[in-house]
Scaffold this active site. Structure first.
Site, PDB file in Angstrom:
ATOM      1  N   GLN A 154      -5.849  -1.998   9.652  1.00  0.00           N
ATOM      2  CA  GLN A 154      -5.483  -3.265   9.033  1.00  0.00           C
ATOM      3  C   GLN A 154      -6.108  -4.443   9.792  1.00  0.00           C
ATOM      4  O   GLN A 154      -6.012  -4.541  11.010  1.00  0.00           O
ATOM      5  CB  GLN A 154      -3.943  -3.383   9.015  1.00  0.00           C
ATOM      6  CG  GLN A 154      -3.404  -4.613   8.306  1.00  0.00           C
ATOM      7  CD  GLN A 154      -3.763  -4.672   6.830  1.00  0.00           C
ATOM      8  OE1 GLN A 154      -3.827  -3.654   6.152  1.00  0.00           O
ATOM      9  NE2 GLN A 154      -4.007  -5.870   6.338  1.00  0.00           N
ATOM     10  N   LYS A 210       0.843  -1.204   0.000  1.00  0.00           N
ATOM     11  CA  LYS A 210       0.000   0.000   0.000  1.00  0.00           C
ATOM     12  C   LYS A 210       0.876   1.250   0.000  1.00  0.00           C
ATOM     13  O   LYS A 210       0.656   2.182  -0.771  1.00  0.00           O
ATOM     14  CB  LYS A 210      -0.906   0.020   1.244  1.00  0.00           C
ATOM     15  CG  LYS A 210      -2.059  -0.957   1.177  1.00  0.00           C
ATOM     16  CD  LYS A 210      -2.698  -1.186   2.533  1.00  0.00           C
ATOM     17  CE  LYS A 210      -3.649  -2.372   2.453  1.00  0.00           C
ATOM     18  NZ  LYS A 210      -4.121  -2.861   3.747  1.00  0.00           N
ATOM     19  N   ASP A 226     -12.256   1.702   3.700  1.00  0.00           N
ATOM     20  CA  ASP A 226     -12.607   0.299   3.465  1.00  0.00           C
ATOM     21  C   ASP A 226     -14.120   0.086   3.358  1.00  0.00           C
ATOM     22  O   ASP A 226     -14.555  -1.014   3.011  1.00  0.00           O
ATOM     23  CB  ASP A 226     -12.131  -0.556   4.652  1.00  0.00           C
ATOM     24  CG  ASP A 226     -10.714  -1.074   4.494  1.00  0.00           C
ATOM     25  OD1 ASP A 226     -10.366  -1.510   3.386  1.00  0.00           O
ATOM     26  OD2 ASP A 226      -9.985  -1.065   5.495  1.00  0.00           O
TER      27      ASP A 226
HETATM   28  N1  GUN Z   1      -6.752  -7.239   5.535  1.00  0.00           N
HETATM   29  C1  GUN Z   1      -6.844  -7.973   4.378  1.00  0.00           C
HETATM   30  N2  GUN Z   1      -7.526  -7.270   3.451  1.00  0.00           N
HETATM   31  C2  GUN Z   1      -7.876  -6.088   4.020  1.00  0.00           C
HETATM   32  C3  GUN Z   1      -8.593  -4.945   3.544  1.00  0.00           C
HETATM   33  O1  GUN Z   1      -9.064  -4.886   2.406  1.00  0.00           O
HETATM   34  N3  GUN Z   1      -8.743  -3.933   4.439  1.00  0.00           N
HETATM   35  C4  GUN Z   1      -8.255  -3.998   5.707  1.00  0.00           C
HETATM   36  N4  GUN Z   1      -8.477  -2.969   6.509  1.00  0.00           N
HETATM   37  N5  GUN Z   1      -7.587  -5.040   6.176  1.00  0.00           N
HETATM   38  C5  GUN Z   1      -7.396  -6.080   5.327  1.00  0.00           C
END
Ligand code: GUN
Length: 307
Positions: free
Chosen positions: A96, A52, A119
């Site tokens: 996360q 990211k 998200d």
């Molecule tokens: N962990 C795995 N995929 C994701 C996601 O799309 N968003 C978040 N916040 N955590 C994750």
């Protein structure tokens, strides 16, 4: 049988985002800002977070990681969220997942301001999706939709089966496909006779996190197969079961291979399929950047309507 190349779709979206970010800058607008809160040091999470950061930097998005220890209290996580909530330079907040087991994810995710919830995990944003009134979507299912749209696969009228009912992927995916007029069956660990359901499906989205879980005999010839799974396969016996012999050299060299949730032999029967890696994966992080830019743009229009 054709491969749905996710990297290609991701690169096209990234190109559009670059232009959009340049345009904002040219108009004296803000630099889109993302905060990632990560508690603990799960290796898979760390690798997601690194990718990211790398993409944010490449596109000109300001990205800040707030690392917290594995034993962080709920209050400490919420304090980091509230600091980002009140920072005008932050437009998007991501916590996360998974959080360490002692933390209540719903309580924590509910503290992100809905207008900074990149998200779309906040109950308000999930509600908008169910009501078919949302314009932002969780990153992975949003990426799946972009792949379908890019390759002209129209969900309306298809029998779709989503396998896995997580709030990150399966549940929003099912709602989004229903909103696009597919007939959707949401399958999960307690589904009886999964094979019978999948053999009726024109479109399968697999998000269970188990290598090779969906076997070739469960798939209807000509079906569209979307594989969300990114599974590390480190044991030789699992490699032999789940991975194609063409990956053997890589497995020997790295000591692991990456397998999706759909067994590679099923792809020979598919009409279209997403490979692993190079299918849905590149879209997830790209859609995170897309959502960050969208939230940034919305913050401008909110500010200007207040004036
Ligand atoms: N962990 C795995 N995929 C994701 C996601 O799309 N968003 C978040 N916040 N955590 C994750």
């Amino acid at each position: 049988m054709s491969v749905l190349d996710g990297k290609l779709v991701a690169e096209k979206i990234q190109g559009e985002l670059r232009l959009e970010i340049e345009r904002l800058k040219g108009e004296g607008g803000p630099v889109p800002g993302l905060v990632v809160v990560m508690a603990g040091d799960d290796p898979a999470s760390r690798s997601y977070v690194n990718s990211k950061n790398k993409l944010a930097e490449k596109l000109g998005i300001r990205s800040e990681l707030v690392p917290l220890p594995e034993n962080a209290s709920a209050e400490a996580v919420i304090r980091s969220i509230e600091k980002a909530n009140s920072d005008p330079l932050v437009h998007a907040i991501l916590v996360q997942m998974p959080l360490p087991r002692h933390l209540d994810s719903w309580r924590i995710l509910g503290r992100i301001l809905p207008e900074k919830d990149v998200d779309c995990f906040h109950p308000y944003n999930q509600g908008l999706i169910l009501q078919n009134r949302a314009s932002l979507f969780p990153c992975t299912p949003a990426g799946v939709m972009r792949i379908l749209d890019h390759f002209g696969i129209e969900p309306a009228g298809l029998n779709a089966a989503v396998v896995g009912r997580s709030f990150l992927v399966g549940k929003p995916m099912a709602a989004m496909l229903v909103n696009r007029n597919a007939t959707v069956t949401l399958c999960h660990s307690r589904t009886v006779n999964l094979g019978m359901i999948l053999r009726e499906a024109d479109l399968i989205v697999a998000a269970v996190g188990k290598p090779g879980f969906i076997s070739a005999d469960m798939v209807k010839p000509g079906a569209v197969l979307i594989d969300v799974g990114i599974n590390h396969v480190a044991k030789e016996e699992d490699f032999v079961k789940f991975c194609p012999p063409s990956q053997h050299e890589g497995f020997k060299k790295k000591g692991y291979a990456i397998s999706g949730d759909i067994h590679f032999q099923a792809f020979a029967k598919a009409g279209h399929y997403t490979p692993v890696p190079g299918g849905v994966g590149p879209l997830t992080v790209t859609m995170l950047m897309h959502n960050t830019v969208e939230l940034c743009k919305r913050s401008i229009s909110v500010t200007s309507t207040k004036e």
